[in-house]
Design a protein around this motif. Structure first.
Motif, PDB file in Angstrom:
ATOM      1  N   ALA A  78      30.049  46.582  29.227  1.00 17.69           N
ATOM      2  CA  ALA A  78      30.522  47.553  30.211  1.00 17.69           C
ATOM      3  C   ALA A  78      32.012  47.771  29.964  1.00 17.69           C
ATOM      4  O   ALA A  78      32.671  46.989  29.265  1.00 17.69           O
ATOM      5  CB  ALA A  78      30.280  47.059  31.635  1.00 17.69           C
ATOM      6  N   VAL A  79      32.531  48.836  30.552  1.00 22.62           N
ATOM      7  CA  VAL A  79      33.914  49.234  30.313  1.00 22.62           C
ATOM      8  C   VAL A  79      34.742  49.058  31.576  1.00 22.62           C
ATOM      9  O   VAL A  79      34.296  49.388  32.678  1.00 22.62           O
ATOM     10  CB  VAL A  79      33.979  50.701  29.839  1.00 22.62           C
ATOM     11  CG1 VAL A  79      35.394  51.261  29.943  1.00 22.62           C
ATOM     12  CG2 VAL A  79      33.480  50.816  28.404  1.00 22.62           C
ATOM     13  N   GLN A  80      35.950  48.531  31.413  1.00 31.37           N
ATOM     14  CA  GLN A  80      36.956  48.528  32.468  1.00 31.37           C
ATOM     15  C   GLN A  80      37.969  49.604  32.080  1.00 31.37           C
ATOM     16  O   GLN A  80      38.802  49.389  31.195  1.00 31.37           O
ATOM     17  CB  GLN A  80      37.643  47.154  32.572  1.00 31.37           C
ATOM     18  CG  GLN A  80      38.632  47.061  33.726  1.00 31.37           C
ATOM     19  CD  GLN A  80      39.336  45.703  33.776  1.00 31.37           C
ATOM     20  OE1 GLN A  80      39.660  45.130  32.735  1.00 31.37           O
ATOM     21  NE2 GLN A  80      39.573  45.196  34.980  1.00 31.37           N
ATOM     22  N   PRO A  81      37.903  50.783  32.703  1.00 35.71           N
ATOM     23  CA  PRO A  81      38.737  51.910  32.261  1.00 35.71           C
ATOM     24  C   PRO A  81      40.229  51.598  32.274  1.00 35.71           C
ATOM     25  O   PRO A  81      40.951  51.917  31.331  1.00 35.71           O
ATOM     26  CB  PRO A  81      38.393  53.021  33.256  1.00 35.71           C
ATOM     27  CG  PRO A  81      37.049  52.646  33.794  1.00 35.71           C
ATOM     28  CD  PRO A  81      37.038  51.150  33.825  1.00 35.71           C
ATOM     29  N   THR A  82      40.684  50.963  33.350  1.00 36.56           N
ATOM     30  CA  THR A  82      42.081  50.544  33.465  1.00 36.56           C
ATOM     31  C   THR A  82      42.108  49.177  34.129  1.00 36.56           C
ATOM     32  O   THR A  82      41.206  48.847  34.911  1.00 36.56           O
ATOM     33  CB  THR A  82      42.911  51.525  34.319  1.00 36.56           C
ATOM     34  OG1 THR A  82      42.301  51.650  35.616  1.00 36.56           O
ATOM     35  CG2 THR A  82      42.980  52.900  33.649  1.00 36.56           C
ATOM     36  N   PRO A  83      43.120  48.357  33.823  1.00 34.73           N
ATOM     37  CA  PRO A  83      43.194  47.034  34.444  1.00 34.73           C
ATOM     38  C   PRO A  83      43.287  47.153  35.962  1.00 34.73           C
ATOM     39  O   PRO A  83      44.210  47.769  36.491  1.00 34.73           O
ATOM     40  CB  PRO A  83      44.474  46.440  33.851  1.00 34.73           C
ATOM     41  CG  PRO A  83      44.702  47.198  32.579  1.00 34.73           C
ATOM     42  CD  PRO A  83      44.208  48.586  32.845  1.00 34.73           C
ATOM     43  N   GLY A  84      42.330  46.545  36.651  1.00 36.97           N
ATOM     44  CA  GLY A  84      42.312  46.623  38.109  1.00 36.97           C
ATOM     45  C   GLY A  84      42.179  45.284  38.784  1.00 36.97           C
ATOM     46  O   GLY A  84      41.860  45.218  39.971  1.00 36.97           O
ATOM     47  N   GLY A  85      42.414  44.211  38.033  1.00 35.71           N
ATOM     48  CA  GLY A  85      42.304  42.875  38.600  1.00 35.71           C
ATOM     49  C   GLY A  85      41.005  42.197  38.219  1.00 35.71           C
ATOM     50  O   GLY A  85      40.005  42.843  37.892  1.00 35.71           O
ATOM     51  N   ILE A  86      41.026  40.861  38.259  1.00 36.91           N
ATOM     52  CA  ILE A  86      39.857  40.077  37.852  1.00 36.91           C
ATOM     53  C   ILE A  86      38.656  40.369  38.736  1.00 36.91           C
ATOM     54  O   ILE A  86      37.524  40.501  38.261  1.00 36.91           O
ATOM     55  CB  ILE A  86      40.200  38.572  37.881  1.00 36.91           C
ATOM     56  CG1 ILE A  86      41.283  38.260  36.837  1.00 36.91           C
ATOM     57  CG2 ILE A  86      38.951  37.733  37.611  1.00 36.91           C
ATOM     58  CD1 ILE A  86      41.814  36.840  36.916  1.00 36.91           C
ATOM     59  N   ALA A  87      38.881  40.498  40.046  1.00 39.44           N
ATOM     60  CA  ALA A  87      37.765  40.712  40.971  1.00 39.44           C
ATOM     61  C   ALA A  87      37.064  42.042  40.731  1.00 39.44           C
ATOM     62  O   ALA A  87      35.914  42.224  41.156  1.00 39.44           O
ATOM     63  CB  ALA A  87      38.263  40.629  42.411  1.00 39.44           C
ATOM     64  N   GLN A  88      37.714  42.971  40.048  1.00 36.44           N
ATOM     65  CA  GLN A  88      37.074  44.249  39.732  1.00 36.44           C
ATOM     66  C   GLN A  88      35.840  44.041  38.859  1.00 36.44           C
ATOM     67  O   GLN A  88      34.924  44.876  38.849  1.00 36.44           O
ATOM     68  CB  GLN A  88      38.073  45.162  39.027  1.00 36.44           C
ATOM     69  CG  GLN A  88      37.580  46.577  38.790  1.00 36.44           C
ATOM     70  CD  GLN A  88      38.554  47.407  37.981  1.00 36.44           C
ATOM     71  OE1 GLN A  88      39.203  46.907  37.048  1.00 36.44           O
ATOM     72  NE2 GLN A  88      38.691  48.673  38.337  1.00 36.44           N
ATOM     73  N   ALA A  89      35.788  42.928  38.139  1.00 36.36           N
ATOM     74  CA  ALA A  89      34.658  42.654  37.249  1.00 36.36           C
ATOM     75  C   ALA A  89      33.336  42.620  38.014  1.00 36.36           C
ATOM     76  O   ALA A  89      32.293  43.019  37.485  1.00 36.36           O
ATOM     77  CB  ALA A  89      34.867  41.329  36.529  1.00 36.36           C
ATOM     78  N   PHE A  90      33.361  42.162  39.264  1.00 38.61           N
ATOM     79  CA  PHE A  90      32.120  42.074  40.035  1.00 38.61           C
ATOM     80  C   PHE A  90      31.627  43.456  40.450  1.00 38.61           C
ATOM     81  O   PHE A  90      30.422  43.669  40.592  1.00 38.61           O
ATOM     82  CB  PHE A  90      32.335  41.187  41.260  1.00 38.61           C
ATOM     83  CG  PHE A  90      32.794  39.802  40.918  1.00 38.61           C
ATOM     84  CD1 PHE A  90      31.970  38.944  40.221  1.00 38.61           C
ATOM     85  CD2 PHE A  90      34.061  39.365  41.266  1.00 38.61           C
ATOM     86  CE1 PHE A  90      32.388  37.664  39.881  1.00 38.61           C
ATOM     87  CE2 PHE A  90      34.501  38.089  40.935  1.00 38.61           C
ATOM     88  CZ  PHE A  90      33.664  37.243  40.237  1.00 38.61           C
ATOM     89  N   MET A  91      32.545  44.390  40.629  1.00 37.80           N
ATOM     90  CA  MET A  91      32.153  45.755  40.952  1.00 37.80           C
ATOM     91  C   MET A  91      31.619  46.458  39.709  1.00 37.80           C
ATOM     92  O   MET A  91      30.604  47.150  39.758  1.00 37.80           O
ATOM     93  CB  MET A  91      33.349  46.498  41.544  1.00 37.80           C
ATOM     94  CG  MET A  91      33.856  45.872  42.833  1.00 37.80           C
ATOM     95  SD  MET A  91      35.502  46.440  43.320  1.00 37.80           S
ATOM     96  CE  MET A  91      35.206  48.176  43.587  1.00 37.80           C
ATOM     97  N   ILE A  92      32.293  46.254  38.584  1.00 33.58           N
ATOM     98  CA  ILE A  92      31.823  46.851  37.332  1.00 33.58           C
ATOM     99  C   ILE A  92      30.457  46.295  36.956  1.00 33.58           C
ATOM    100  O   ILE A  92      29.587  47.026  36.471  1.00 33.58           O
ATOM    101  CB  ILE A  92      32.847  46.580  36.210  1.00 33.58           C
ATOM    102  CG1 ILE A  92      34.176  47.283  36.508  1.00 33.58           C
ATOM    103  CG2 ILE A  92      32.305  47.015  34.852  1.00 33.58           C
ATOM    104  CD1 ILE A  92      35.299  46.909  35.563  1.00 33.58           C
ATOM    105  N   GLY A  93      30.255  45.007  37.206  1.00 31.17           N
ATOM    106  CA  GLY A  93      29.019  44.343  36.808  1.00 31.17           C
ATOM    107  C   GLY A  93      27.966  44.275  37.898  1.00 31.17           C
ATOM    108  O   GLY A  93      26.996  43.526  37.763  1.00 31.17           O
TER     109      GLY A  93
END
Length: 295
Positions: A78-93
């Motif tokens: 999956a892609v993280q378009p821009t750095p948004g913090g570690i916790a953003q990983a749970f939303m992306i995933g």
């Protein structure tokens, strides 16, 4: 339990090294950096892993890791378009997690001397979240675990200027499925990021957080700086040269887990003979014959 390796970010602390390549693809002695956190998740019994990358780097990760089938694993991307913090990983995933518990490892962290094997048996230590603490010289650069007079975890602060303990939170975390909802409710910090410390604090306030202090002999490296990258590489080289065993060897880990058979390990060895890495894998099979089974 499913796993996530967060391998996004700009890697700006390693410029100019990382202007053209992801820091998680940089070498830590004889392996790409991402092998180490991926191995930690595999040691915890996690076979399904989502690799979160930047948009420009994903094809290189796919070329290196593939779909994980050769390792008896399933890797998705999956892609993280821009750095948004570690916790953003749970939303992306969120779709990948799909209601399961999840282990998150930062792609630039290396662990040695502590097995996460017990986490696979009870992924949250009987609670809803399980994180770790390790003693460091400069805790103000990390999330810091602070204890009360009874030795219980009192609070966790992100990069405090006046840390009240020397115990930092390293980059591997295990959560129950509610972490996705928690991440969605977070507000960005002053840095404009969704902080993992805020997630940990949420579980702490619910008295649902287990914190395990890594033993004194364990080692943890954040390889996202020049010094950290150099120190980690030298450490891996010294241990491997002295002991004759490899650190962060994903092929060995999945073989010992029983996810691939001897023939599968032999195939992986044959493709890497020129560097000597494959010779090490082949020697594991020879040792098994001599010792009468996998250790």
């Amino acid at each position: 339990m499913r796993g996530i390796v967060l391998a996004g970010g700009t890697g700006s602390r390693l410029f100019p090294l990382t202007k053209a390549i992801s820091k998680q693809l940089m070498p830590v002695y004889d392996k790409p950096m991402i092998y180490y956190p991926l191995t930690a998740l595999a040691q915890a019994g996690i076979r399904e892993v989502l690799i979160i990358t930047t948009p420009t780097d994903q094809h290189q990760f796919r070329q290196l890791l593939g779909d994980g089938a050769a390792w008896g694993m399933r890797l998705e991307y999956a892609v993280q378009p821009t750095p948004g913090g570690i916790a953003q990983a749970f939303m992306i995933g969120e779709d990948f997690i799909d209601g399961d518990s999840v282990g998150l490892a930062l792609g630039d962290n290396l662990f040695y001397g502590f097995s996460f094997e017990e986490v696979a048996i009870d992924p949250t230590g009987g609670e809803a979240a399980h994180i770790f603490a390790v003693q460091v010289r400069d805790p103000s650069a990390y999330g810091v675990v602070e204890f009360d007079d009874a030795g219980q975890v009192h609070r966790i602060r992100e990069k405090p200027e006046d840390p009240q303990s020397s115990f930092a939170v390293p980059g591997i975390y295990f959560f129950d499925p509610s972490v996705v909802e928690i991440a969605h409710r977070l507000r960005p910090s002053e840095r404009g990021e969704l902080e993992i410390t805020a997630v940990n604090d949420h579980y702490l306030r619910r008295r649902a957080l287990t914190v395990t202090c890594l033993p004194r002999g364990a080692a943890w490296f954040d390889t996202g700086t020049f010094t950290g990258l150099l120190d980690a590489g030298q450490f891996v080289h010294v241990v491997e040269a002295r002991q004759g065993v490899k650190i962060g060897c994903i092929e060995e880990t999945v073989w010992r887990q029983g996810w691939i058979d001897d023939a599968g390990l032999q195939r992986l060895a044959e493709t890497q003979m020129s560097s000597g890495y494959g010779q090490y894998l082949a020697e594991l099979l020879s040792e098994q014959t001599v010792r009468g089974g996998r250790r």
